[in-house]
Design an enzyme around this catalytic site. Structure first.
Site, PDB file in Angstrom:
ATOM      1  N   GLY A  70       6.768  10.996  -1.750  1.00 30.04           N
ATOM      2  CA  GLY A  70       5.578  11.363  -2.498  1.00 30.04           C
ATOM      3  C   GLY A  70       5.968  11.629  -3.936  1.00 30.04           C
ATOM      4  O   GLY A  70       7.144  11.813  -4.229  1.00 30.04           O
ATOM      5  N   CYS A  89      12.850  10.932   1.428  1.00 33.83           N
ATOM      6  CA  CYS A  89      12.675  11.240   0.005  1.00 33.83           C
ATOM      7  C   CYS A  89      11.970  12.588  -0.175  1.00 33.83           C
ATOM      8  O   CYS A  89      12.534  13.617   0.168  1.00 33.83           O
ATOM      9  CB  CYS A  89      11.954  10.089  -0.686  1.00 33.83           C
ATOM     10  SG  CYS A  89      12.080  10.206  -2.479  1.00 33.83           S
ATOM     11  N   TYR A  90      10.738  12.601  -0.664  1.00 36.21           N
ATOM     12  CA  TYR A  90      10.026  13.884  -0.804  1.00 36.21           C
ATOM     13  C   TYR A  90      10.014  14.623   0.536  1.00 36.21           C
ATOM     14  O   TYR A  90      10.179  15.841   0.598  1.00 36.21           O
ATOM     15  CB  TYR A  90       8.589  13.641  -1.277  1.00 36.21           C
ATOM     16  CG  TYR A  90       7.767  14.907  -1.419  1.00 36.21           C
ATOM     17  CD1 TYR A  90       7.828  15.656  -2.580  1.00 36.21           C
ATOM     18  CD2 TYR A  90       6.950  15.349  -0.376  1.00 36.21           C
ATOM     19  CE1 TYR A  90       7.094  16.837  -2.707  1.00 36.21           C
ATOM     20  CE2 TYR A  90       6.214  16.530  -0.495  1.00 36.21           C
ATOM     21  CZ  TYR A  90       6.285  17.269  -1.667  1.00 36.21           C
ATOM     22  OH  TYR A  90       5.552  18.427  -1.785  1.00 36.21           O
ATOM     23  N   HIS A  96      15.030   5.304   0.579  1.00 36.02           N
ATOM     24  CA  HIS A  96      13.919   4.711   1.327  1.00 36.02           C
ATOM     25  C   HIS A  96      14.428   3.649   2.308  1.00 36.02           C
ATOM     26  O   HIS A  96      14.703   2.521   1.904  1.00 36.02           O
ATOM     27  CB  HIS A  96      12.918   4.077   0.352  1.00 36.02           C
ATOM     28  CG  HIS A  96      12.168   5.097  -0.425  1.00 36.02           C
ATOM     29  ND1 HIS A  96      11.020   5.694   0.037  1.00 36.02           N
ATOM     30  CD2 HIS A  96      12.418   5.669  -1.623  1.00 36.02           C
ATOM     31  CE1 HIS A  96      10.584   6.582  -0.845  1.00 36.02           C
ATOM     32  NE2 HIS A  96      11.424   6.584  -1.858  1.00 36.02           N
ATOM     33  N   GLU A 106      12.765   2.120   4.452  1.00 37.70           N
ATOM     34  CA  GLU A 106      11.717   1.142   4.772  1.00 37.70           C
ATOM     35  C   GLU A 106      11.693  -0.050   3.825  1.00 37.70           C
ATOM     36  O   GLU A 106      11.158  -1.089   4.158  1.00 37.70           O
ATOM     37  CB  GLU A 106      10.345   1.841   4.785  1.00 37.70           C
ATOM     38  CG  GLU A 106       9.819   2.332   3.441  1.00 37.70           C
ATOM     39  CD  GLU A 106      10.363   3.696   3.001  1.00 37.70           C
ATOM     40  OE1 GLU A 106      11.392   4.132   3.545  1.00 37.70           O
ATOM     41  OE2 GLU A 106       9.766   4.303   2.095  1.00 37.70           O
ATOM     42  N   SER A 113     -15.518 -16.002   9.820  1.00 34.69           N
ATOM     43  CA  SER A 113     -15.386 -16.582   8.481  1.00 34.69           C
ATOM     44  C   SER A 113     -14.350 -17.696   8.472  1.00 34.69           C
ATOM     45  O   SER A 113     -14.291 -18.478   7.538  1.00 34.69           O
ATOM     46  CB  SER A 113     -14.960 -15.503   7.496  1.00 34.69           C
ATOM     47  OG  SER A 113     -13.621 -15.121   7.759  1.00 34.69           O
ATOM     48  N   GLY A 114     -13.517 -17.734   9.519  1.00 29.66           N
ATOM     49  CA  GLY A 114     -12.419 -18.691   9.517  1.00 29.66           C
ATOM     50  C   GLY A 114     -11.158 -18.084   8.916  1.00 29.66           C
ATOM     51  O   GLY A 114     -10.112 -18.708   8.897  1.00 29.66           O
ATOM     52  N   GLY A 115     -11.245 -16.854   8.423  1.00 29.01           N
ATOM     53  CA  GLY A 115     -10.054 -16.149   7.951  1.00 29.01           C
ATOM     54  C   GLY A 115      -9.214 -15.697   9.134  1.00 29.01           C
ATOM     55  O   GLY A 115      -9.661 -15.776  10.284  1.00 29.01           O
ATOM     56  N   VAL A 116      -8.015 -15.214   8.841  1.00 29.57           N
ATOM     57  CA  VAL A 116      -7.090 -14.841   9.917  1.00 29.57           C
ATOM     58  C   VAL A 116      -7.704 -13.785  10.839  1.00 29.57           C
ATOM     59  O   VAL A 116      -7.711 -13.943  12.067  1.00 29.57           O
ATOM     60  CB  VAL A 116      -5.766 -14.287   9.328  1.00 29.57           C
ATOM     61  CG1 VAL A 116      -4.813 -13.881  10.439  1.00 29.57           C
ATOM     62  CG2 VAL A 116      -5.118 -15.306   8.410  1.00 29.57           C
ATOM     63  N   ASP A 117      -8.252 -12.721  10.262  1.00 24.47           N
ATOM     64  CA  ASP A 117      -8.706 -11.606  11.088  1.00 24.47           C
ATOM     65  C   ASP A 117      -9.868 -12.000  12.002  1.00 24.47           C
ATOM     66  O   ASP A 117      -9.841 -11.735  13.199  1.00 24.47           O
ATOM     67  CB  ASP A 117      -9.136 -10.411  10.214  1.00 24.47           C
ATOM     68  CG  ASP A 117      -8.016  -9.968   9.296  1.00 24.47           C
ATOM     69  OD1 ASP A 117      -6.859 -10.307   9.597  1.00 24.47           O
ATOM     70  OD2 ASP A 117      -8.299  -9.304   8.290  1.00 24.47           O
ATOM     71  N   SER A 118     -10.881 -12.646  11.427  1.00 25.32           N
ATOM     72  CA  SER A 118     -12.030 -12.962  12.278  1.00 25.32           C
ATOM     73  C   SER A 118     -11.667 -14.045  13.295  1.00 25.32           C
ATOM     74  O   SER A 118     -12.186 -14.063  14.411  1.00 25.32           O
ATOM     75  CB  SER A 118     -13.256 -13.337  11.450  1.00 25.32           C
ATOM     76  OG  SER A 118     -13.111 -14.582  10.827  1.00 25.32           O
ATOM     77  N   SER A 119     -10.721 -14.930  12.948  1.00 23.83           N
ATOM     78  CA  SER A 119     -10.332 -15.967  13.907  1.00 23.83           C
ATOM     79  C   SER A 119      -9.555 -15.377  15.081  1.00 23.83           C
ATOM     80  O   SER A 119      -9.786 -15.726  16.239  1.00 23.83           O
ATOM     81  CB  SER A 119      -9.474 -17.027  13.224  1.00 23.83           C
ATOM     82  OG  SER A 119     -10.192 -17.627  12.178  1.00 23.83           O
ATOM     83  N   LYS A 160      -1.702  -6.519   9.266  1.00 25.32           N
ATOM     84  CA  LYS A 160      -1.948  -7.958   9.106  1.00 25.32           C
ATOM     85  C   LYS A 160      -0.899  -8.818   9.824  1.00 25.32           C
ATOM     86  O   LYS A 160      -1.232  -9.784  10.504  1.00 25.32           O
ATOM     87  CB  LYS A 160      -1.929  -8.297   7.614  1.00 25.32           C
ATOM     88  CG  LYS A 160      -2.453  -9.662   7.293  1.00 25.32           C
ATOM     89  CD  LYS A 160      -3.927  -9.588   7.111  1.00 25.32           C
ATOM     90  CE  LYS A 160      -4.556 -10.931   6.886  1.00 25.32           C
ATOM     91  NZ  LYS A 160      -5.992 -10.775   6.625  1.00 25.32           N
TER      92      LYS A 160
END
Ligand code: XMP
Length: 510
Positions: free
Chosen positions: A54, A81-82, A169, A171, A223-229, A366
């Site tokens: 942070g 870290c913080y 970090h 990550e 929509s044909g996007g990744v998420d809705s597909s 994602k």
């Protein structure tokens, strides 16, 4: 139920990244605000808690703190870290600002490999540091298990209390073995079993959807996007043709895209409705050149078209939404969600007659959505699709939109994408597309003078789309693209490549 790790967010910029790394280690993880009540934490019964970094200094009065009792729950804690400084400070150590001990960037670090955190790893490697404060005195019961030239406590542990802190970090990818250290924490310290995987998730999600939906009807705007597909694929596996997908083709998709989306779902057990609404959108957009007005018109018209189709279907029980975890994540500072909101086209269609919402991707990042798509057997084309804005080519044609301009842009963009794929760069460039600038300039073709459009190419590398660098496409690839476009696409006589970063530019031109 999966085992759970909680990431307590103290406003660090990498909070989601920590959670993703933990999940990459096959342990389910959620990000919560540092303000989360102790009772709530107990109720969630996590295998471990991770404190993020942070921007604050722990010794300042208004910096985020934790209830000291959190360290007495018997739950292993890793402070980063913080978070590490906070642990030291709260438990009676000293944290100070010191010119010599502040470190930024890649830092050579020495580890005590008898610590469970570093078991099996090298005793010297590079870590990513970003701190001005340092731990000048350890709290009682702790010992330092890593140091750098300037920082005596790059990592600390109290093995009896299962409390660990690291100043760097783990990550970020610049920290060598960072994920391995997190894995050690999860498996060596917390005894996680690693029950989080996309194949498990798919099975659980399918079972949960079946239980929730029963014999009800589900409606989805695809929509044909990744998420809705991926959502469509998941729901189709779960409830088959109780699902109706309405795919509104606004005529502003890339070349052939509408057909490709339709083809991808041809063999799936689902009612697939494609609405070819190109003319309807175009007539609304006629003569409109302001970008925000275009967005608004498209957003509203999208809802209207969807509504017309939904009316034909009548009452449904559930409306499916492709919400994913970054959309719902709580942030320590509470700001993260606001930045993207102007990008959402449409909104919740509250006029559709439904009882309840289903959002089975709500917990996924994602990259996990993509993995789930692969797991479900969705076409590669959809799983790996680059982000495409809801308003589509409307915001890639500067100024007013006509049928001709759409066709020109589609053809040019297609060539650009084809050549990027031929050059093997399609997975390295995070987003790339053509923009019809609507500017005309003089050229010469054969023996004649031309006065035609300038096309701009845009390609960016980015991790979060909030900042971006322009992609370093080799000159000879650009030369091929340019030559093909001016030769094959009518009305373009000049091609330029956009070499600005974001900020100060944006990724899209409008
Ligand atoms: P900018 O242009 O703001 O784009 O740098 C960042 C990311 O957002 C996408 N974008 C949109 N997506 N509706 C969307 O659904 C929009 O109106 C919109 N505008 C930009 C853009 O493609 C990039 O990935």
């Amino acid at each position: 139920m999966h085992e759970l790790v909680i990431v307590l967010d103290f406003g660090g910029q990498y909070n989601q990244l920590i959670a993703r790394r933990v999940r990459e280690c096959n342990v389910y993880c959620e990000v919560k605000s540092y303000k989360t009540d102790l009772e709530e934490i107990k109720r969630l019964n996590p295998k471990a808690i991770i404190f993020t970094g942070g921007p604050n200094s722990v010794y300042l009065e208004d910096s985020p703190k934790v209830d000291k009792a959190i360290f007495e729950l018997g739950i292993p804690i890793l402070g980063i870290c913080y978070g590490c400084q906070l642990m030291a400070y709260t438990l009676g150590g000293n944290v100070e600002a010191a010119e010599n001990a502040s470190e930024y960037g890649m830092t050579e670090t020495e580890f005590n490999t008898s610590s469970p955190l570093f078991k099996g790893l090298k005793d010297k490697s590079v870590t990513w540091m970003s701190h001005t404060d340092y731990i000048s005195k350890l709290p009682e019961g702790f010992k330092s298990v890593a140091h750098t030239a300037d920082c005596p406590v790059a990592a600390m542990e109290n093995t009896d209390a299962k409390l660990y802190g690291i100043q760097y970090h783990p990550e970020v990818m610049h920290t060598e073995n960072g994920t391995a250290m997190l894995r050690n924490f999860l498996y060596e310290v917390c005894n996680c079993s690693g029950d989080w995987s996309m194949s498990n998730y798919a099975q659980t999600a399918i079972k949960n959807i079946r239980e929730k939906v029963g014999s009800g009807k589900v409606l989805l705007a695809l929509s044909g996007g990744v998420d809705s597909s991926v959502l469509a694929a998941l729901l189709s596996k779960a409830v088959g043709n109780q699902l109706t997908c309405i795919f509104v083709d606004h005529g502003l998709m890339r070349k052939n895209e509408g057909d490709e989306v339709e083809a991808a779902f041809k063999d799936w057990d689902v009612n697939f409705v494609r609405v070819n609404a190109g003319e309807r959108f175009l007539s609304k957009l006629k003569g409109v050149s302001d970008p925000e007005t275009k967005r608004k018109i498209i957003g509203e018209e999208f809802i209207r078209v969807f509504e017309d189709e939904a009316k034909k279907i009548g009452k449904v029980d559930f409306l499916a939404q492709g919400t994913i975890y970054p959309d719902v994540i709580e942030s320590g500072s509470g700001d993260a969600a606001v930045i993207k909101s102007h990008h959402n086209v449409g909104g919740l269609p509250d006029y559709v007659d439904f009882k309840e919402i289903v959002e089975p991707l709500r917990l996924l990042f994602k990259d996990e959505v993509r993995q789930l798509g692969i797991e479900l057997g969705l076409a590669d084309y959809l799983v790996w699709r680059q982000p495409f804005p809801g308003p589509g080519l409307a915001i890639r044609i500067i100024g007013d939109i006509t049928e001709d301009k759409i066709a020109i842009l589609q053809d040019a963009d297609y060539i650009f994408r084809e050549e990027i794929a031929n050059a093997g760069m399609d997975k390295d460039i995070n987003q790339y597309f053509a923009v019809l600038t609507s500017m005309r300039s003089v050229g010469v073709m054969g023996d004649s003078r031309t006065y035609d459009y300038t096309l701009a190419l845009r390609g960016v590398t980015t991790t979060d789309f909030m900042t971006a660098d322009f992609a370093r496409i080799p000159y000879d690839v650009l030369a091929k693209i340019s030559s093909r476009i001016v030769n094959e696409v009518k009305n373009i006589n000049r091609v330029v490549y956009d070499i600005t970063t974001k900020p100060p530019s944006t990724i899209e031109w409008e």
